[in-house]
Write a protein that holds these residues in place. Structure first.
Motif, PDB file in Angstrom:
ATOM      1  N   ARG A  21       0.806  -1.309  -0.052  1.00 44.61           N
ATOM      2  CA  ARG A  21       0.043  -0.121   0.031  1.00 44.61           C
ATOM      3  C   ARG A  21       0.768   1.131   0.055  1.00 44.61           C
ATOM      4  NH1 ARG A  21      -5.498  -0.836   1.207  1.00 44.61           N
ATOM      5  NH2 ARG A  21      -5.514   1.255   0.440  1.00 44.61           N
ATOM      6  N   PHE A  22       2.084   1.051   0.086  1.00 45.95           N
ATOM      7  CA  PHE A  22       3.229   2.253   0.066  1.00 45.95           C
ATOM      8  C   PHE A  22       4.093   2.219  -1.034  1.00 45.95           C
ATOM      9  CE2 PHE A  22       0.952   3.052   3.674  1.00 45.95           C
ATOM     10  CZ  PHE A  22       1.405   4.239   4.809  1.00 45.95           C
ATOM     11  N   PRO A  23       3.824   2.536  -2.222  1.00 49.69           N
ATOM     12  CA  PRO A  23       4.587   2.269  -3.452  1.00 49.69           C
ATOM     13  C   PRO A  23       5.771   3.269  -3.122  1.00 49.69           C
ATOM     14  CG  PRO A  23       2.599   3.465  -4.105  1.00 49.69           C
ATOM     15  CD  PRO A  23       2.282   2.893  -2.648  1.00 49.69           C
ATOM     16  N   VAL A  24       7.068   2.855  -3.608  1.00 51.89           N
ATOM     17  CA  VAL A  24       7.884   3.778  -3.803  1.00 51.89           C
ATOM     18  C   VAL A  24       7.693   4.964  -4.688  1.00 51.89           C
ATOM     19  CG1 VAL A  24      10.615   3.922  -4.508  1.00 51.89           C
ATOM     20  CG2 VAL A  24       9.445   1.905  -3.118  1.00 51.89           C
ATOM     21  N   LYS A  25       8.341   6.203  -4.242  1.00 50.84           N
ATOM     22  CA  LYS A  25       8.585   7.498  -5.086  1.00 50.84           C
ATOM     23  C   LYS A  25       6.842   7.659  -5.445  1.00 50.84           C
ATOM     24  CE  LYS A  25      13.002   6.972  -6.874  1.00 50.84           C
ATOM     25  NZ  LYS A  25      13.916   6.949  -8.077  1.00 50.84           N
ATOM     26  N   LYS A  26       6.123   7.452  -4.473  1.00 49.13           N
ATOM     27  CA  LYS A  26       4.946   8.286  -4.700  1.00 49.13           C
ATOM     28  C   LYS A  26       4.222   8.592  -3.296  1.00 49.13           C
ATOM     29  CE  LYS A  26       0.329   6.816  -6.540  1.00 49.13           C
ATOM     30  NZ  LYS A  26      -0.721   5.613  -7.248  1.00 49.13           N
ATOM     31  N   TRP A  27       3.432   9.867  -3.206  1.00 47.18           N
ATOM     32  CA  TRP A  27       2.915  10.432  -2.313  1.00 47.18           C
ATOM     33  C   TRP A  27       1.501   9.553  -1.736  1.00 47.18           C
ATOM     34  CZ3 TRP A  27       5.489  13.571   0.780  1.00 47.18           C
ATOM     35  CH2 TRP A  27       6.269  14.541   0.220  1.00 47.18           C
ATOM     36  N   ILE A  28       1.665   9.384  -0.358  1.00 44.10           N
ATOM     37  CA  ILE A  28       0.482   8.593   0.433  1.00 44.10           C
ATOM     38  C   ILE A  28      -0.079   9.437   1.269  1.00 44.10           C
ATOM     39  CG2 ILE A  28      -0.161   6.567   1.577  1.00 44.10           C
ATOM     40  CD1 ILE A  28       0.797   6.103  -1.100  1.00 44.10           C
ATOM     41  N   HIS A  29      -1.518   9.551   1.381  1.00 47.67           N
ATOM     42  CA  HIS A  29      -2.285  10.242   2.159  1.00 47.67           C
ATOM     43  C   HIS A  29      -2.531   9.227   3.461  1.00 47.67           C
ATOM     44  CE1 HIS A  29      -5.866  12.156   4.232  1.00 47.67           C
ATOM     45  NE2 HIS A  29      -4.966  13.239   3.906  1.00 47.67           N
TER      46      HIS A  29
END
Length: 200
Positions: A21-29
């Motif tokens: 659910r936490f991909p690399v190089k991508k913003w997560i809320h």
């Protein structure tokens, strides 16, 4: 990992598995929602069924009355378990946001409901009941729970009740004066947007 203190001191951490659910190089809320001893975690808004990613029960309510206490992000209280990445736009609210309010923060759009969408759930019961949206329930409980609160005024009998797919709700029109009753009334229903049940 979520560390917290109660009146009894530091408690065992809450560990939530977020594999994939936490991909690399991508913003997560990420949202952490706490009310008394209930805590929920939401990733990029809500899940498809309108619930958080995970909900847990704390051992006791979080204590915020410790003198010189602080909030630590990205590591544990000993400075270990360092988060690798970037964080920005951290917000701390004085009240518990409901599920729809978390979705609004994430998407800038407040999720619409068929019946009086502007009426919100209380922080204690942050989730709209999926089958009876006039009620609000806790996160992490079965839909059959009896612990639910009304989102709407119990004396409200809005016209939206006509086709809200809830057999327990009714619409009550305004009272007519005696002359109006004597002359009769005409009821015109537009049935294009759903079934209606009418009694008089």
């Amino acid at each position: 990992v979520f560390y917290y203190r109660t009146v009894n001191g530091l408690q065992p951490p809450i560990k939530v598995m977020t594999q994939g659910r936490f991909p690399v190089k991508k913003w997560i809320h990420l949202s952490v929602q706490v009310h008394h001893s209930k805590i929920s975690f939401s990733i990029n808004g809500l899940e498809e069924d309108g619930i958080p990613f995970d909900s847990r029960i704390l051992s006791d309510p979080i204590s915020d009355s410790v003198e010189n206490s602080s909030i630590v992000l990205g590591q544990n209280t000993n400075g270990l378990e360092q988060f690798i990445g970037r964080m920005q736009d951290f917000r701390l609210y004085k009240i518990t946001l409901t599920n729809r309010e978390i979705m609004e923060v994430f998407s800038n759009e407040f999720p619409n409901l068929h019946h009086q969408s502007e009426c919100r759930c209380p922080g204690s019961h942050p989730r709209i009941h999926p089958d009876a949206p006039r009620f609000c329930i806790h996160n992490g409980v079965e839909e059959s729970t009896k612990d639910r609160v009304l989102r709407l005024n119990p004396n409200a009998h809005s016209i939206f009740n006509l086709n809200d797919k809830d057999l327990e709700t009714t619409w009550i029109s305004s009272l007519l004066s005696t002359p109006d009753i004597d002359t009769g009334i005409a009821i015109i229903l537009d049935l294009l947007n759903g079934p209606y049940q009418v009694s008089h």
